[in-house]
Design a protein around this motif. Structure first.
Motif, PDB file in Angstrom:
ATOM      1  N   HIS A 189      18.937   3.467 -57.186  1.00 40.96           N
ATOM      2  CA  HIS A 189      18.365   3.492 -58.537  1.00 40.96           C
ATOM      3  C   HIS A 189      18.132   4.919 -59.041  1.00 40.96           C
ATOM      4  O   HIS A 189      18.456   5.244 -60.189  1.00 40.96           O
ATOM      5  CB  HIS A 189      17.059   2.699 -58.559  1.00 40.96           C
ATOM      6  CG  HIS A 189      16.190   2.986 -59.729  1.00 40.96           C
ATOM      7  ND1 HIS A 189      16.500   2.580 -61.026  1.00 40.96           N
ATOM      8  CD2 HIS A 189      15.014   3.668 -59.841  1.00 40.96           C
ATOM      9  CE1 HIS A 189      15.551   2.985 -61.850  1.00 40.96           C
ATOM     10  NE2 HIS A 189      14.646   3.657 -61.164  1.00 40.96           N
ATOM     11  N   SER A 226      16.521  -0.326 -63.673  1.00 43.02           N
ATOM     12  CA  SER A 226      15.239  -0.965 -63.356  1.00 43.02           C
ATOM     13  C   SER A 226      14.717  -1.734 -64.556  1.00 43.02           C
ATOM     14  O   SER A 226      14.767  -2.964 -64.588  1.00 43.02           O
ATOM     15  CB  SER A 226      14.224   0.082 -62.914  1.00 43.02           C
ATOM     16  OG  SER A 226      14.140   1.138 -63.867  1.00 43.02           O
ATOM     17  N   HIS A 238      11.334  11.764 -61.543  1.00 42.74           N
ATOM     18  CA  HIS A 238      11.528  10.330 -61.362  1.00 42.74           C
ATOM     19  C   HIS A 238      11.859  10.025 -59.899  1.00 42.74           C
ATOM     20  O   HIS A 238      11.288   9.106 -59.295  1.00 42.74           O
ATOM     21  CB  HIS A 238      12.654   9.869 -62.295  1.00 42.74           C
ATOM     22  CG  HIS A 238      13.109   8.467 -62.057  1.00 42.74           C
ATOM     23  ND1 HIS A 238      14.297   8.175 -61.416  1.00 42.74           N
ATOM     24  CD2 HIS A 238      12.533   7.277 -62.348  1.00 42.74           C
ATOM     25  CE1 HIS A 238      14.437   6.855 -61.348  1.00 42.74           C
ATOM     26  NE2 HIS A 238      13.385   6.287 -61.902  1.00 42.74           N
ATOM     27  N   HIS A 269       9.851   7.703 -56.940  1.00 47.69           N
ATOM     28  CA  HIS A 269      10.424   6.673 -56.070  1.00 47.69           C
ATOM     29  C   HIS A 269      10.299   7.033 -54.594  1.00 47.69           C
ATOM     30  O   HIS A 269      10.282   6.141 -53.739  1.00 47.69           O
ATOM     31  CB  HIS A 269      11.877   6.398 -56.458  1.00 47.69           C
ATOM     32  CG  HIS A 269      11.969   5.508 -57.658  1.00 47.69           C
ATOM     33  ND1 HIS A 269      11.941   4.141 -57.556  1.00 47.69           N
ATOM     34  CD2 HIS A 269      12.030   5.783 -58.980  1.00 47.69           C
ATOM     35  CE1 HIS A 269      11.996   3.609 -58.776  1.00 47.69           C
ATOM     36  NE2 HIS A 269      12.050   4.586 -59.657  1.00 47.69           N
TER      37      HIS A 269
HETATM   38 FE   LIG Z   1      12.644   4.293 -61.722  1.00 50.11          FE
END
Ligand SMILES: [Fe+2]
Length: 421
Positions: free
Chosen positions: A73, A103, A164, A168
């Motif tokens: 992702h 997502s 980002h 994660h």
């Molecule tokens: Fe994300």
């Protein structure tokens, strides 16, 4: 999202960023961003490395995602938002991947259902490694070749992508811990892992400077859009706990019947506690007459001196009522943290505040799909401040606003108390 200049050096880079996009400055910026990109991408792989292929597939609940999905992702994020719009020569690695690894970006197209991410055994781990390598090479090419006129905009998107990915990285850890906690064999993620030591010293409460204070991002370095605009808040006469609430204090709450006393609880909180059968923080279980907790090093006895973690907002709120105190507001927390009067603001446990996750006055989300990053979640969640032991190095800051739904317990979430004078 970040509004950043070409010269906006990633966190940790030394020196004052240069202002004009000259060729020389651009060369420095390219090298700086390339190094940051490599470092942060490598950290994701480092966190995944102790996990087997089987570990990386499992999804233990709808809120958590498989490690393999996280790795793919964050890669899709760079492909979708950085490479496709800015590199005409870029070729999508696999046309099926955007559906699998988007997502929640509605504007970026349809996507696979979140609760079913654990059903995706193919592409396998090797395929995802190939995807990462393909995108890594393309991003590095773009960093090296982006024309000066586009550099500021491209590096700004790159910067969001890196932050980002760091978000994660934290989720990768909390999600695998949740998965391991479902396994009766109590798997170990890291045999050497230890809970960070809380600051010692006299406990008690300290004054938060009262009056009108500016909170929100001050303009230095990166921030997410939800930290802006900086604005004034009126801080009442309030004191805040110097330390995080400890497991020993939480044990006193349990022993006093805290989980069995409805008058301590919000209505929704009591309903959640009953429905879920909560009688202790997440991952706690009694074994051989003593409380144990599932950790990244497997099942361990609860350490009374360590800060409590894996509690929901509902539990934090009930504990504060039990203690005759309150949770701080996020503004009170930020003013106290900026004043340097609290210990362990960062690095052990996110701290629930009594503030609902709302837009700051004048907030506007960015245009386009990246505007979905934060703004659309500003309802029904509560703000947590600080950072946790799973937060990557350099990711936290004093204006950072984390947010989760009130029942969430799988993050390293704890609390500190406040009292009005
Ligand atoms: Fe994300």
């Amino acid at each position: 999202m970040a509004r950043t200049a070409i010269s906006h050096a990633p966190r940790g880079a030394a020196g004052k960023p240069p202002l004009a996009p000259t060729a020389q400055v651009l060369d420095v910026a390219r090298a700086t961003w390339r190094d940051a990109f490599r470092r942060i991408r490598a950290e994701t792989e480092k966190r995944a490395a102790p996990l087997s292929a089987e570990d990386q597939i499992v999804q233990s609940m709808a809120d958590a995602s498989p490690t393999k999905w996280h790795r793919a992702h964050v890669t899709w994020f760079f492909e979708q938002f950085l490479l496709v719009p800015n590199d005409p020569a870029y070729r999508i690695f696999d046309e099926r991947f955007p559906f699998l690894f988007n997502s929640y970006y509605v504007a970026a197209g349809p996507r696979h259902a979140r609760p079913q991410r654990g059903l995706i055994t193919r592409p396998n781990g090797e395929d995802v490694a190939g995807y990462r390598a393909h995108v890594d090479a393309a991003v590095e090419r773009l960093i090296e070749q982006v024309p000066v006129a586009d550099a500021a905009r491209v590096f700004a998107i790159l910067e969001i992508g890196l932050h980002h990915e760091q978000q994660h990285q934290e989720l990768l850890i909390t999600d695998i811990l949740h998965a391991f906690a479902q396994n009766p064999t109590d798997p170990v993620y890291d045999t050497k892992w230890q809970m960070p030591r809380a600051t010692q010293g006299p406990r008690g409460f300290v004054d938060v400077p009262s009056g009108i204070h500016s909170i929100g991002h001050d303009g230095e370095g990166f921030c997410f859009d939800n930290e802006t605009p900086r604005h004034d808040e009126l801080i009442p006469q309030v004191r805040i706990a110097r330390h995080l609430v400890s497991n020993a204090e939480w044990l006193a709450f349990i022993d006093a019947g805290g989980y069995a006393t409805p008058s301590l609880w919000l209505s929704d909180g009591w309903a959640a506690a009953q429905a879920e059968g909560w009688d202790a923080p997440g991952y706690w279980r009694r074994q051989d007459g003593a409380w144990h907790t599932m950790t990244l090093a497997g099942l361990k006895p609860v350490d009374p001196g360590a800060p409590v973690t894996h509690i929901s907002y509902y539990e934090a709120d009930a504990f504060a009522r039990f203690a005759g105190k309150h949770l701080p507001s996020e503004a009170e927390w930020e003013v106290a943290a900026r004043a340097g009067v609290i210990a362990d603001a960062f690095g052990i446990a996110w701290q629930w505040t009594r503030s609902a996750y709302l837009p700051y006055p004048g907030y506007r989300a960015a245009e386009g799909a990246l505007g979905e990053y934060n703004g659309k979640f500003m309802v029904s969640q509560m703000v947590l401040r600080g950072s946790s032991l799973a937060t990557p190095e350099g990711h936290a800051r004093v204006s950072y606003r984390n947010f989760f739904y009130p029942p969430a317990r799988w993050q390293f979430s704890g609390l500190r108390l406040a009292e009005f004078i």
